[in-house]
Design a protein around this motif. Structure first.
Motif, short mmCIF file in Angstrom:
data_model
loop_
_atom_site.label_atom_id
_atom_site.label_comp_id
_atom_site.label_asym_id
_atom_site.label_seq_id
_atom_site.Cartn_x
_atom_site.Cartn_y
_atom_site.Cartn_z
N GLU A 17 76.59 46.14 41.53
CA GLU A 17 77.80 45.40 41.88
C GLU A 17 78.76 46.28 42.67
O GLU A 17 79.32 45.85 43.68
CB GLU A 17 78.49 44.88 40.62
CG GLU A 17 77.75 43.74 39.97
CD GLU A 17 78.32 43.39 38.59
OE1 GLU A 17 79.37 43.95 38.20
OE2 GLU A 17 77.69 42.56 37.93
N ARG A 18 78.95 47.55 42.21
CA ARG A 18 79.83 48.48 42.93
C ARG A 18 79.29 48.74 44.34
O ARG A 18 80.03 48.78 45.31
CB ARG A 18 79.97 49.79 42.16
CG ARG A 18 81.05 49.77 41.12
CD ARG A 18 81.40 51.18 40.63
NE ARG A 18 80.26 51.95 40.17
CZ ARG A 18 79.79 51.94 38.91
NH1 ARG A 18 80.36 51.19 38.00
NH2 ARG A 18 78.75 52.68 38.58
N ASP A 19 77.95 48.94 44.43
CA ASP A 19 77.34 49.18 45.74
C ASP A 19 77.56 47.98 46.67
O ASP A 19 77.83 48.15 47.85
CB ASP A 19 75.84 49.44 45.61
CG ASP A 19 75.53 50.87 45.20
OD1 ASP A 19 76.47 51.68 45.16
OD2 ASP A 19 74.34 51.16 44.95
N GLY A 20 77.43 46.78 46.13
CA GLY A 20 77.64 45.57 46.94
C GLY A 20 79.04 45.49 47.49
O GLY A 20 79.26 45.14 48.65
N ILE A 21 80.01 45.84 46.66
CA ILE A 21 81.41 45.82 47.10
C ILE A 21 81.64 46.89 48.16
O ILE A 21 82.25 46.62 49.20
CB ILE A 21 82.36 46.01 45.90
CG1 ILE A 21 82.28 44.78 44.99
CG2 ILE A 21 83.79 46.24 46.36
CD1 ILE A 21 82.93 44.97 43.64
N ARG A 22 81.13 48.10 47.92
CA ARG A 22 81.29 49.18 48.90
C ARG A 22 80.60 48.82 50.22
O ARG A 22 81.14 49.07 51.30
CB ARG A 22 80.69 50.50 48.37
CG ARG A 22 81.57 51.20 47.37
CD ARG A 22 81.03 52.55 47.03
NE ARG A 22 81.21 53.47 48.14
CZ ARG A 22 80.64 54.67 48.20
NH1 ARG A 22 79.86 55.11 47.24
NH2 ARG A 22 80.86 55.46 49.23
N TYR A 23 79.41 48.23 50.11
CA TYR A 23 78.64 47.85 51.29
C TYR A 23 79.44 46.86 52.14
O TYR A 23 79.46 46.93 53.36
CB TYR A 23 77.31 47.23 50.86
CG TYR A 23 76.30 47.08 51.96
CD1 TYR A 23 75.38 48.09 52.22
CD2 TYR A 23 76.25 45.94 52.74
CE1 TYR A 23 74.44 47.97 53.23
CE2 TYR A 23 75.32 45.80 53.75
CZ TYR A 23 74.41 46.81 53.99
OH TYR A 23 73.49 46.68 54.99
N ALA A 24 80.10 45.93 51.47
CA ALA A 24 80.86 44.89 52.18
C ALA A 24 82.18 45.41 52.74
O ALA A 24 82.67 44.87 53.73
CB ALA A 24 81.13 43.72 51.24
N THR A 25 82.75 46.46 52.14
CA THR A 25 84.10 46.89 52.55
C THR A 25 84.14 48.20 53.31
O THR A 25 85.14 48.49 53.97
CB THR A 25 85.01 47.00 51.31
OG1 THR A 25 84.44 47.93 50.39
CG2 THR A 25 85.21 45.66 50.65
N GLU A 26 83.08 49.02 53.22
CA GLU A 26 83.09 50.32 53.89
C GLU A 26 81.96 50.39 54.94
O GLU A 26 80.80 50.56 54.60
CB GLU A 26 82.89 51.45 52.86
CG GLU A 26 83.97 51.53 51.82
CD GLU A 26 83.68 52.62 50.80
OE1 GLU A 26 83.02 53.63 51.15
OE2 GLU A 26 84.10 52.45 49.64
N PRO A 27 82.31 50.27 56.22
CA PRO A 27 81.29 50.26 57.27
C PRO A 27 80.41 51.52 57.30
O PRO A 27 79.20 51.43 57.52
CB PRO A 27 82.09 50.15 58.56
CG PRO A 27 83.42 49.62 58.16
CD PRO A 27 83.65 50.05 56.75
N GLN A 28 81.01 52.71 57.04
CA GLN A 28 80.21 53.94 57.07
C GLN A 28 79.19 53.94 55.93
O GLN A 28 78.05 54.37 56.11
CB GLN A 28 81.09 55.20 56.94
CG GLN A 28 82.04 55.42 58.07
CD GLN A 28 83.37 54.72 57.84
OE1 GLN A 28 83.59 54.04 56.84
NE2 GLN A 28 84.28 54.86 58.81
N TYR A 29 79.61 53.45 54.77
CA TYR A 29 78.70 53.37 53.63
C TYR A 29 77.55 52.42 53.95
O TYR A 29 76.39 52.72 53.70
CB TYR A 29 79.47 52.90 52.38
CG TYR A 29 78.60 52.76 51.16
CD1 TYR A 29 78.23 53.87 50.42
CD2 TYR A 29 78.15 51.51 50.74
CE1 TYR A 29 77.43 53.75 49.29
CE2 TYR A 29 77.35 51.37 49.62
CZ TYR A 29 76.99 52.49 48.90
OH TYR A 29 76.20 52.37 47.79
N ALA A 30 77.87 51.28 54.52
CA ALA A 30 76.85 50.29 54.87
C ALA A 30 75.86 50.88 55.87
O ALA A 30 74.64 50.71 55.74
CB ALA A 30 77.51 49.04 55.43
#
Length: 166
Positions: A17-30
């Protein structure tokens, strides 16, 4: 949302769930995650193929259904591209012609049960004349689209039919 009973599964679910949120909100992380996934896929090609083959063997009915759907989707797209390229029409144009002809060949008036009707066109001008069954389309083609030859062939058949009946 309910959490699993197993503590390890609960922890994995929260991390996902945390990864999904980071993926959606942080372009560098994605971007980093996409690069990781690509690299992992390249490094594990054989492993993935083996897993896919094993799954396909265990689920033949799902594979067959997916293949059928894929083929049908591609068949329509390919037919549309063919009609557009060769005749300058869409499958919708073809379907309208089919309705106008009531689903029957423009020459013999038979319904084609096994095949789609052929798009008949003038080879000199490219103008579409109508839809024909395979037999009539081939007959016209073998007579080189020549009206005089076709009329002579029809007269020949009528003449000999009268002789047989007499």
């Amino acid at each position: 949302m309910t959490l699993p009973d197993d503590p390890a599964a609960r922890k994995r679910q929260r991390e996902n769930e945390r990864d999904g949120i980071r993926y959606a909100t942080e372009p560098q992380y994605a971007e980093r995650k996409r690069a990781q996934a690509k690299r992992w896929g390249r490094e594990n090609t054989e492993r993935n193929r083996a897993r896919a083959a094993q799954w396909a063997k265990a689920h033949p009915e799902i594979v067959a259904e997916r293949s059928r759907k894929y083929y049908l989707a591609k068949a329509v797209a390919m037919r549309n591209a063919f009609y557009k390229t060769k005749y300058g029409i869409t499958t919708n144009d073809y379907d309208l012609m089919l309705v106008e002809q009531r689903g029957k060949c423009a020459i013999c008036r038979n319904e084609s049960k096994r095949h789609r009707l052929c798009v008949d066109h003038c080879h000199d001008t490219g103008k579409i004349r109508g839809l024909l069954c395979h037999t009539c389309n081939r007959a016209i083609g073998l007579m080189r689209d020549c009206g005089d030859t076709l009329q002579a062939a029809a007269a020949y058949v009528r003449h000999h039919k009268r002789q047989v009946q007499a």
